[in-house]
Design an enzyme around this catalytic site. Sequence first.
Site, PDB file in Angstrom:
ATOM      1  N   HIS A   1       0.831  -1.200   0.000  1.00 19.18           N
ATOM      2  CA  HIS A   1       0.000   0.000   0.000  1.00 19.18           C
ATOM      3  C   HIS A   1       0.869   1.254   0.000  1.00 19.18           C
ATOM      4  CE1 HIS A   1      -4.005  -1.624   0.338  1.00 19.18           C
ATOM      5  NE2 HIS A   1      -3.680  -2.375   1.386  1.00 19.18           N
TER       6      HIS A   1
ATOM      7  N   CYS B   1       0.288   2.496  -4.814  1.00 20.01           N
ATOM      8  CA  CYS B   1      -0.459   3.676  -5.243  1.00 20.01           C
ATOM      9  C   CYS B   1       0.346   4.953  -5.032  1.00 20.01           C
ATOM     10  CB  CYS B   1      -1.758   3.784  -4.456  1.00 20.01           C
ATOM     11  SG  CYS B   1      -2.986   2.555  -4.907  1.00 20.01           S
TER      12      CYS B   1
END
Length: 461
Positions: free
Chosen positions: A252, A308
Site C-alpha cells: 500500500h 499507489c
Amino acid sequence: MSYPGQGGNTYGGGPPGGYGGYNQQDRYGGGGGNYGPPQGPPPGQYGGGYGGPGGGYGGSGGGYGPPQGPPPGQYGGSGGPGGYGPPQGPPPGQRGNYGPPQGPPGGQGGGGGGYGHPGMGNQAPPGQYGQPGPPGPHGNHNMPPQGNQAFGGTQGYHFQYSNCSGKKKALLIGCNYIGSKNALRGCINDVHNLQRYLVQRAGYKPDDMVILTDDQRDQRSIPTKQNILQACQWLVKGAQPNDSLVFHFSGHGGQEKDVDGDEDDGYDECIYPVDFQRAGSIIDDVLHDILVKSLPPGCRLTALFDSCHSGTALDLPYVYSTKGILKEPNLAKEAGQGLLGAVSSYARGDIGGALSSIMGTVKQATTGSGANQRAKQTKTAPCDAISISGCKDSQTSADAMEGGTATGAMSFAFIEVMTRDPNQSYLSLLNNMREVLRGKYSQKPQLSASHPTDVNLKFIM
C-alpha cells in the site's frame, strides 16, 4: 496486534482503512514494541533473509545485527545519512484523513492464488522463465558513458553513470497485510518473482538480498517500519562506484501533507509498512535521504515501486515522458536560474550533445516556483539513481491476476518486458511496460532519475 486496514484491493490511496491518529512524527524512527507473529507458512527464510543464528543481514553484504529498539526520532539516534535532524511534525488536521483505497479495476483485483513459489534459501531458484525471445524492435543500445559527467557550466553540477560491474545487492519488500480486511494478494508473489528474475537474469546472489514479507515468522524479516529503515541502511552501507543496488516495494502507498515545501502538489508520497497504524508511514523524503543522498557518484540504485501514488515515491526530480522529452516545457521558463538552466545547458552539448533533447523535468510546480526550486536544488544527486513506479502520483495501482497468480501489475509488466527482451533502453522499457498494461489497467508506469539522463542508453541493473 491486529493488521491494519479495511477496504478493497488496490495498493493504497491513503492509509489502508483510513485510520486516523497514527504517528506520522516518527518519520525516521522504527516503531518498536512487540509485534505479534504473522499468519502464514511455517518458519523459514525466503532467500538471503536476515541470516542464521549470527543475526546479521544476509550474506556478505553487511553486518547489521538484530534490529534494536526504535531510536528517539532519528536514524540510530544521532542523525541519519548526511546528518539529518528530527523532522517537523505534520500540520494540524492531516493525520490519516484519507478514505479507504478504491477497489481494483473491474475484473482485475484479488482472487485465488496462494503465495506462489517457496523461498529459495541459499540456492538458485529453479528455472521459471523461458529462454529470452528474439531481440525486440529497439536495436542495440549504447552502454552509459564512463567518468564524471559535468553539466551546468560554472555551477559545477556533476554525476556519474554506473556500469553495474561492482557488487550487487537487493532489498525486496512485499506487504500483503495478512489477516486484515484490506489485505492484498500479490505483493509477496511480486517479491519472489523479482528475486527469481534477479538471480536468473541479472547476476544477483540470494546471499546478497534481504527479503521482508509479512508471511515470515522471524520478526526481523517482517516489513515493519523499523525493519524497512534498517534494511535500507544495510542496502547502501559500503556502496562504491559501479555497484548496483535494487530496492523494491510492493504494498500500500499513499500521500500525506508535505511539511518541507519540496512537493509540487503539496503532498509527500509514502509507503505503508505492516505496522503503520502504530509506527506511521515512510515518506519519500526519508527514503531519498537514506537511499539516494548517501550513495557515491557512479553507484546505481534501481528502485521499483508497485504501490499507489508512487510516481515520485523516491523524490527523484527528473521525470520523463514516454517520448523522453520535457513533459512541461514551460518549466524551464519558470525556473529562471539554477538546475533547470543547467539541464538546458547540458542538453545543448556540454558532454558532446549526448542527450540532445532527451531530458527530464523537475516535478511540476503547481504551488509556485519555490517548491520547484527547492526540489531541484536539494534532490539532484551525483549517484546514478532511477525509479520505475507503478503509476503517477495521482493514480492507484492494481492488485492483479496474471496467469492465475495474484501479482502487482507493475511488477508483472517489468519482469515480462525484461524477460521477453533484456535489450531495453530506459525509454523502451517505460513504453513497453505501458503497452503490457494498456487495455487492462488505467495506471501508467513512471520513470524518474536523480540526474539528467539520456533515456536512449541501455537499461542495466
